[in-house]
Write a protein that holds these residues in place. Sequence first.
Motif, PDB file in Angstrom:
ATOM      1  N   ARG A  85       5.946  -5.040  15.734  1.00  0.00           N
ATOM      2  CA  ARG A  85       6.414  -3.843  15.012  1.00  0.00           C
ATOM      3  C   ARG A  85       5.604  -2.615  15.427  1.00  0.00           C
ATOM      4  NH1 ARG A  85       7.097  -7.528  10.255  1.00  0.00           N
ATOM      5  NH2 ARG A  85       5.007  -6.986   9.585  1.00  0.00           N
ATOM      6  N   LYS A  86       4.332  -2.860  15.737  1.00  0.00           N
ATOM      7  CA  LYS A  86       3.470  -1.724  16.093  1.00  0.00           C
ATOM      8  C   LYS A  86       3.766  -1.212  17.513  1.00  0.00           C
ATOM      9  CE  LYS A  86      -1.059  -1.449  14.796  1.00  0.00           C
ATOM     10  NZ  LYS A  86      -1.295  -0.181  14.156  1.00  0.00           N
ATOM     11  N   PHE A  91      10.602   2.611  14.082  1.00  0.00           N
ATOM     12  CA  PHE A  91      11.640   2.705  13.044  1.00  0.00           C
ATOM     13  C   PHE A  91      11.888   4.139  12.622  1.00  0.00           C
ATOM     14  CE2 PHE A  91      11.002  -1.832  12.200  1.00  0.00           C
ATOM     15  CZ  PHE A  91      12.295  -2.208  11.927  1.00  0.00           C
ATOM     16  N   ASN A  97      10.782   8.129   4.881  1.00  0.00           N
ATOM     17  CA  ASN A  97       9.621   7.278   4.595  1.00  0.00           C
ATOM     18  C   ASN A  97       8.317   7.773   5.203  1.00  0.00           C
ATOM     19  OD1 ASN A  97      11.117   5.607   3.011  1.00  0.00           O
ATOM     20  ND2 ASN A  97      11.447   4.053   4.579  1.00  0.00           N
ATOM     21  N   LEU A  98       8.049   9.032   5.000  1.00  0.00           N
ATOM     22  CA  LEU A  98       6.756   9.564   5.440  1.00  0.00           C
ATOM     23  C   LEU A  98       5.759   9.372   4.307  1.00  0.00           C
ATOM     24  CD1 LEU A  98       7.916  12.948   7.033  1.00  0.00           C
ATOM     25  CD2 LEU A  98       7.396  10.800   8.213  1.00  0.00           C
ATOM     26  N   MET A  99       4.476   9.370   4.656  1.00  0.00           N
ATOM     27  CA  MET A  99       3.443   9.265   3.615  1.00  0.00           C
ATOM     28  C   MET A  99       3.280  10.646   2.979  1.00  0.00           C
ATOM     29  SD  MET A  99       2.457   6.247   3.430  1.00  0.00           S
ATOM     30  CE  MET A  99       2.636   4.755   4.363  1.00  0.00           C
ATOM     31  N   TYR A 101       1.120  12.029   1.127  1.00  0.00           N
ATOM     32  CA  TYR A 101      -0.207  12.652   1.063  1.00  0.00           C
ATOM     33  C   TYR A 101      -0.794  12.941   2.442  1.00  0.00           C
ATOM     34  CZ  TYR A 101      -1.120   7.667   1.448  1.00  0.00           C
ATOM     35  OH  TYR A 101      -1.086   6.366   1.845  1.00  0.00           O
ATOM     36  N   LEU A 110      -0.340   7.760  12.318  1.00  0.00           N
ATOM     37  CA  LEU A 110      -0.527   6.537  11.533  1.00  0.00           C
ATOM     38  C   LEU A 110      -0.282   5.234  12.317  1.00  0.00           C
ATOM     39  CD1 LEU A 110      -1.465   6.039   8.647  1.00  0.00           C
ATOM     40  CD2 LEU A 110       0.920   5.982   7.930  1.00  0.00           C
ATOM     41  N   PRO A 111       0.826   5.105  13.068  1.00  0.00           N
ATOM     42  CA  PRO A 111       1.043   3.837  13.785  1.00  0.00           C
ATOM     43  C   PRO A 111      -0.024   3.569  14.856  1.00  0.00           C
ATOM     44  CG  PRO A 111       3.050   5.146  13.703  1.00  0.00           C
ATOM     45  CD  PRO A 111       1.941   6.035  13.265  1.00  0.00           C
ATOM     46  N   ASP A 113      -3.099   3.830  14.369  1.00  0.00           N
ATOM     47  CA  ASP A 113      -4.271   3.314  13.689  1.00  0.00           C
ATOM     48  C   ASP A 113      -4.495   1.863  14.126  1.00  0.00           C
ATOM     49  OD1 ASP A 113      -5.984   4.148  11.183  1.00  0.00           O
ATOM     50  OD2 ASP A 113      -5.539   2.018  10.974  1.00  0.00           O
ATOM     51  N   ARG A 158       6.924   9.827  14.790  1.00  0.00           N
ATOM     52  CA  ARG A 158       6.107   8.671  14.398  1.00  0.00           C
ATOM     53  C   ARG A 158       6.632   7.393  15.056  1.00  0.00           C
ATOM     54  NH1 ARG A 158       6.142   7.039   8.169  1.00  0.00           N
ATOM     55  NH2 ARG A 158       8.243   6.413   8.770  1.00  0.00           N
TER      56      ARG A 158
ATOM     57  N   LYS B 309       6.546   0.744  -1.931  1.00  0.00           N
ATOM     58  CA  LYS B 309       7.310   1.308  -0.813  1.00  0.00           C
ATOM     59  C   LYS B 309       6.363   1.703   0.328  1.00  0.00           C
ATOM     60  CE  LYS B 309      11.216   3.827   0.439  1.00  0.00           C
ATOM     61  NZ  LYS B 309      12.539   4.181   0.017  1.00  0.00           N
ATOM     62  N   GLU B 310       5.253   2.291  -0.075  1.00  0.00           N
ATOM     63  CA  GLU B 310       4.260   2.703   0.929  1.00  0.00           C
ATOM     64  C   GLU B 310       3.768   1.496   1.734  1.00  0.00           C
ATOM     65  OE1 GLU B 310      -0.177   4.296   0.695  1.00  0.00           O
ATOM     66  OE2 GLU B 310       1.193   5.333  -0.666  1.00  0.00           O
ATOM     67  N   ILE B 313       6.363   0.640   4.222  1.00  0.00           N
ATOM     68  CA  ILE B 313       6.351   1.558   5.372  1.00  0.00           C
ATOM     69  C   ILE B 313       5.213   1.177   6.322  1.00  0.00           C
ATOM     70  CG2 ILE B 313       6.062   3.963   6.098  1.00  0.00           C
ATOM     71  CD1 ILE B 313       7.143   4.746   3.265  1.00  0.00           C
ATOM     72  N   LYS B 315       3.749  -1.620   6.710  1.00  0.00           N
ATOM     73  CA  LYS B 315       4.010  -2.863   7.433  1.00  0.00           C
ATOM     74  C   LYS B 315       5.100  -2.666   8.486  1.00  0.00           C
ATOM     75  CE  LYS B 315       2.868  -6.746   5.511  1.00  0.00           C
ATOM     76  NZ  LYS B 315       2.839  -7.943   4.680  1.00  0.00           N
ATOM     77  N   ALA B 316       6.093  -1.829   8.166  1.00  0.00           N
ATOM     78  CA  ALA B 316       7.169  -1.578   9.123  1.00  0.00           C
ATOM     79  C   ALA B 316       6.652  -0.870  10.370  1.00  0.00           C
ATOM     80  CB  ALA B 316       8.261  -0.744   8.467  1.00  0.00           C
ATOM     81  N   ILE B 317       5.628  -0.033  10.219  1.00  0.00           N
ATOM     82  CA  ILE B 317       5.125   0.671  11.411  1.00  0.00           C
ATOM     83  C   ILE B 317       3.954  -0.070  12.049  1.00  0.00           C
ATOM     84  CG2 ILE B 317       5.960   2.933  10.629  1.00  0.00           C
ATOM     85  CD1 ILE B 317       3.072   3.633   9.920  1.00  0.00           C
ATOM     86  N   GLY B 318       3.763  -1.323  11.646  1.00  0.00           N
ATOM     87  CA  GLY B 318       2.851  -2.179  12.396  1.00  0.00           C
ATOM     88  C   GLY B 318       1.487  -2.442  11.787  1.00  0.00           C
ATOM     89  N   PHE B 319       1.325  -2.164  10.513  1.00  0.00           N
ATOM     90  CA  PHE B 319       0.036  -2.505   9.901  1.00  0.00           C
ATOM     91  C   PHE B 319       0.009  -4.008   9.614  1.00  0.00           C
ATOM     92  CE2 PHE B 319      -2.580   1.194   8.528  1.00  0.00           C
ATOM     93  CZ  PHE B 319      -1.886   2.154   9.246  1.00  0.00           C
ATOM     94  N   LEU B 425      10.478  -1.946   1.303  1.00  0.00           N
ATOM     95  CA  LEU B 425      11.186  -0.720   1.698  1.00  0.00           C
ATOM     96  C   LEU B 425      12.367  -0.445   0.780  1.00  0.00           C
ATOM     97  CD1 LEU B 425      11.100  -0.995   5.582  1.00  0.00           C
ATOM     98  CD2 LEU B 425      10.133   0.848   4.221  1.00  0.00           C
TER      99      LEU B 425
END
Lengths: 261, 428
Positions: A85-86, A91, A97-99, A101, A110-111, A113, A158, B309-310, B313, B315-319, B425
């Motif tokens: 996924r990373k 996606f 679905n942005l953070m 804060y 972020l990805p 990281d 992103r 949800k966070e 997100i 996990k979806a972007i690879g954490f 999600l």
Amino acid sequence: MSELVLKTEKLDKVYKLGGRQVRALSDVNIQVKKGDFISVMGPSGSGKTTLLNMLGCLDKPTYGKVVLDNLDVTKVPEKGLFKIRKYKVGFVFQTFNLMPYLNAIENVELPMDGTKKSKDEKRKRTRELLKMVGLSEREEHRPHRLSAGEQQRVAIARALANNPAIVLADEPTGNLDSKTGHEIIRLLGKLNIDQGTTIVMVTHDSLIASRASRMLFLNDGKLLAKEKQGTHLLKKELTCPNCGREIQPDDTFCPRCGKKL
Amino acid sequence: MRAFLVVIALGFSMAIMISIPPGIVANQEAVQSLTENFSSTINTAATLIEVSNSSGGGMPSGMPSGATFFRFGRGGAFIDETVVDEIRTIEGVKDAVPFLEVSSNETTPETMNTPRGSFTINRPLYTIEGVCLNSTFIDEYSILPTNITTPGRNLREGDSGRVLLSLNLSDYYDLGVGGSIGIYGEPFTVVGIYEPVSQGFMRTNEVYMNISDAQRITSNTGNVSRLDVYADNASVVDNIAEVIQAAYTGLSASTNAGRMQMYQTALNNAESTLSQTQTVAFEEIVIAIVATSLIVLVMMLYTVRERTKEIGILKAIGFSNWSVMSQFMLEGILLSLMAGVVGVVIGIVGAPYISSLLLPSANHVNLFSTRGGFGSQVVNFSARATVAPDLRTLLLGLGAVVLLGAIGSLYPAWRASRTSPMEALRYE
């Protein structure tokens, strides 16, 4: 023949809902080549998002396999899927679905990281991406200070952060007005042409779907045999035959020389 | 806002954790100091026989003629000074310490109401306490008050023409150290002022001076009002008392047996209070620990739910699961650390209040306080210690809160890491 980036074989997904079995996907076979811009169209409940979740390793199929960048991801244990996924998938969601804060630059970073990139490399890459999506001036803004279209641009940047093999977009224009939606599609199209980004987009909007290079149709979890060519143009077709300047797929007249295309 | 409240709640929890141990230490110190003070007092008191003239009038037999009665010395009539040396020769007697207590010549009018009507009497203003200023007596038998205010000093061996004044008298005469006071027509220099340990006892207005000065100015040369007789050991005390009473009719010799029994019981009670306090403290610390863990646990569970949800997100972007888990753990630990800092501040400022609130007997042990319980000795049956958390306690408390924060975050963080990205999600 172009290299295959993504392939599914006899993909099945069955959910159990209160003792009842619901077949969300049935025998789905897709082949996505490098540089493809594919749209998957279908009505609500046809299994579009389920399919995208399988392709993006967010969910596992009940049967069949997904081969992503020559790797059968259905055989990868749960613990290892985060790497796919990373690094392999980007996606883009309907609700961005942005953070909330984090500002634009931090969201895009972020990805990255936990990757081997240095802080400077990450920042450089992020700035490139924000420039690419036309948000260089907005990098310090948090999502609530960005318009919906801008937020989706940040989300696209992103998705591209780790240079993935494929970008999966789930109704990327679903939360946008028509004009902004077309701008986003144009951006995706441009990225596909300029960067060679492979894109699979699901949508129920036929007009949006038609902007891809290939249109697939999903109904009741089954991929229909018919496949249509979209209006997405190749790079050479995005220049004015009269003056040679860059034009947009929608343009009827060249914005530079003004001649009819 | 929620995080702020949690930080404050955890801070208080930590403040309790760091306030209670110093409370216990203070309690232990108080009991220890009381025990030490008390033990030496008891040891001395066990060998003490108080000798006074109980006849109240008439000449006790065995006493040479010439002894006079004088107003009201504490023992009633006086004792001839030669008795002191005679008693010293009794087998088993270690020493005999004479005192002369005489009322002041200055009086203050006091109205008395009786069934027959009210009338005014002239009450002596203070008592002259003539003590034998011998360094052995001063050191071994604590014949002088100990609470000397500064500046000033206590009486010393050989002091003559000098007095030690009670704080009340010093205020009454508006007289400081170095001042001069006239007693029975003679001037005396004030060398020090003492603070009586108990205001509950009537006789707190005293002027201490050399016994020879007291005898001279009150025309009591050769007289003492009482004796503290010390035996070599406690086992011979009763025998000595009997010998004195048999030899000198009219003299009463009393030992401290009954009183000591009472004091020993009181000391045992103090020790039992300490043990009870420790049990309560232990229970309170356990409650604070459980409360801290629960606060963190509930707070983090709520946070995980709120940020589902966070998590999806991320996990979806690879954490990875580990990244998500460590992020929530870190959050819990940071929250606890902040609470810890707040707790340190509350603890430093509020430890005495918190510990006295939670452990009512934490910083003091108070059995009773009296003066002259054993002869002229001042016996203080209370002890007080300061409740102040030391650096070690603060660091331990901080460490404990962070550790509890980590423990409390463990399950919520684990749950977050196990969340399915697809489900997360979808969560709104």
